[in-house]
Design a protein around this motif. Structure first.
Motif, PDB file in Angstrom:
ATOM      1  N   PHE A  40       1.235  -1.397  -0.128  1.00  0.00           N
ATOM      2  CA  PHE A  40      -0.066   0.264  -0.192  1.00  0.00           C
ATOM      3  C   PHE A  40       0.805   1.503   0.362  1.00  0.00           C
ATOM      4  O   PHE A  40       0.628   2.026  -0.630  1.00  0.00           O
ATOM      5  N   GLU A  41       1.637   1.355   0.439  1.00  0.00           N
ATOM      6  CA  GLU A  41       2.764   2.441   0.888  1.00  0.00           C
ATOM      7  C   GLU A  41       3.529   2.626  -0.238  1.00  0.00           C
ATOM      8  O   GLU A  41       3.709   3.802  -0.842  1.00  0.00           O
ATOM      9  N   ALA A  42       3.405   1.656  -1.276  1.00  0.00           N
ATOM     10  CA  ALA A  42       4.216   1.806  -2.963  1.00  0.00           C
ATOM     11  C   ALA A  42       3.833   1.817  -3.390  1.00  0.00           C
ATOM     12  O   ALA A  42       3.592   3.201  -4.564  1.00  0.00           O
ATOM     13  N   GLU A  43       2.083   2.177  -3.379  1.00  0.00           N
ATOM     14  CA  GLU A  43       0.972   2.644  -4.473  1.00  0.00           C
ATOM     15  C   GLU A  43       0.096   4.490  -4.008  1.00  0.00           C
ATOM     16  O   GLU A  43       0.293   4.848  -4.737  1.00  0.00           O
ATOM     17  N   TYR A  44       0.810   4.409  -2.362  1.00  0.00           N
ATOM     18  CA  TYR A  44       0.521   5.440  -1.940  1.00  0.00           C
ATOM     19  C   TYR A  44       1.436   6.540  -2.208  1.00  0.00           C
ATOM     20  O   TYR A  44       0.741   7.188  -2.324  1.00  0.00           O
ATOM     21  N   SER A  45       2.753   6.484  -2.351  1.00  0.00           N
ATOM     22  CA  SER A  45       3.692   6.953  -2.759  1.00  0.00           C
ATOM     23  C   SER A  45       3.899   7.595  -3.885  1.00  0.00           C
ATOM     24  O   SER A  45       4.319   8.469  -4.380  1.00  0.00           O
ATOM     25  N   ALA A  46       3.346   6.153  -4.770  1.00  0.00           N
ATOM     26  CA  ALA A  46       3.127   6.749  -6.453  1.00  0.00           C
ATOM     27  C   ALA A  46       2.626   8.272  -6.459  1.00  0.00           C
ATOM     28  O   ALA A  46       2.533   8.796  -7.175  1.00  0.00           O
ATOM     29  N   LEU A  47       1.540   8.080  -5.779  1.00  0.00           N
ATOM     30  CA  LEU A  47       0.356   9.659  -6.139  1.00  0.00           C
ATOM     31  C   LEU A  47       1.444  10.786  -6.121  1.00  0.00           C
ATOM     32  O   LEU A  47       1.130  11.831  -6.813  1.00  0.00           O
ATOM     33  N   PHE A  48       2.175  10.803  -5.516  1.00  0.00           N
ATOM     34  CA  PHE A  48       3.153  11.943  -4.370  1.00  0.00           C
ATOM     35  C   PHE A  48       4.308  12.200  -4.856  1.00  0.00           C
ATOM     36  O   PHE A  48       5.053  13.272  -4.588  1.00  0.00           O
ATOM     37  N   ARG A 110      -8.946  14.406   3.469  1.00  0.00           N
ATOM     38  CA  ARG A 110      -7.906  13.952   2.214  1.00  0.00           C
ATOM     39  C   ARG A 110      -7.521  12.565   2.127  1.00  0.00           C
ATOM     40  O   ARG A 110      -7.780  12.295   0.699  1.00  0.00           O
ATOM     41  N   PHE A 111      -7.714  12.178   2.907  1.00  0.00           N
ATOM     42  CA  PHE A 111      -7.404  10.553   3.022  1.00  0.00           C
ATOM     43  C   PHE A 111      -8.924   9.892   2.536  1.00  0.00           C
ATOM     44  O   PHE A 111      -8.235   8.500   1.731  1.00  0.00           O
ATOM     45  N   ARG A 112     -10.114  10.006   2.366  1.00  0.00           N
ATOM     46  CA  ARG A 112     -10.945   9.338   1.462  1.00  0.00           C
ATOM     47  C   ARG A 112     -10.995   9.919   0.278  1.00  0.00           C
ATOM     48  O   ARG A 112     -10.923   9.347  -0.265  1.00  0.00           O
ATOM     49  N   VAL A 113     -10.294  10.872  -0.211  1.00  0.00           N
ATOM     50  CA  VAL A 113     -10.307  11.506  -0.888  1.00  0.00           C
ATOM     51  C   VAL A 113      -9.609  10.053  -2.305  1.00  0.00           C
ATOM     52  O   VAL A 113      -9.043   9.787  -3.511  1.00  0.00           O
ATOM     53  N   ARG A 114      -7.636  10.270  -1.212  1.00  0.00           N
ATOM     54  CA  ARG A 114      -7.168   9.007  -1.500  1.00  0.00           C
ATOM     55  C   ARG A 114      -6.680   7.779  -1.911  1.00  0.00           C
ATOM     56  O   ARG A 114      -6.815   7.300  -2.817  1.00  0.00           O
ATOM     57  N   ILE A 115      -8.020   7.380  -0.987  1.00  0.00           N
ATOM     58  CA  ILE A 115      -7.288   5.583  -0.684  1.00  0.00           C
ATOM     59  C   ILE A 115      -9.023   5.820  -1.119  1.00  0.00           C
ATOM     60  O   ILE A 115      -9.520   5.524  -0.554  1.00  0.00           O
TER      61      ILE A 115
END
Length: 139
Positions: A40-48, A110-115
């Motif tokens: 999940f960290e890998a996917e999430y970090s790609a957003l930023f 913001r968490f709900r928008v991104r996840i």
């Protein structure tokens, strides 16, 4: 017969049950071990990857949404629940228990928008399975 307590217990006299260690059989500790935080960290970090303001860690974001969903809490209640519980702070990846707010309740939006909601719901289903297993083991 009822015997009244001598006096109000002071917060300094209260002994926490975990004596500095969290119980390994706690449902939040067990759920934390099941979730694949690294992928999940890998996917999430790609957003930023574009840069800009440093984001709150992925585990904090996803974990907070899971806590919110499990308890059916508001954003404000979720942040307070996390602030008050060493188990929830462990679950969202904090290194040590602290009494300060881990983030603003406004971050929850913001968490709900991104996840994706499906990730949160999958973790909540896993929590419910752990709870069913616990009930099945009880006499």
């Amino acid at each position: 017969m009822y015997r009244a307590a001598d006096s109000q217990l002071s917060v300094y006299d209260f002994l926490p049950p975990y004596h500095g260690e969290l119980a390994a059989d706690n449902r939040w500790v067990r759920l934390a071990a099941i979730i694949d935080w690294e992928s999940f960290e890998a996917e999430y970090s790609a957003l930023f990857a574009r840069g800009g303001k440093i984001a709150i860690p992925a585990r904090v974001a996803l974990g907070s949404l899971i806590v919110r969903e499990v308890y059916g809490a508001t954003d404000r209640q979720t942040v307070e629940l996390i602030r008050e519980s060493p188990y929830l702070q462990y679950f969202i990846g904090m290194k040590a228990f602290g009494d300060e707010l881990p983030f603003s309740y406004r971050s929850m939006e913001r968490f709900r928008v991104r996840i994706p909601r499906k990730l949160v719901q999958r973790a909540v289903r896993q929590m419910r399975e752990l709870e069913k297993q616990d009930k099945a083991r009880q006499p």
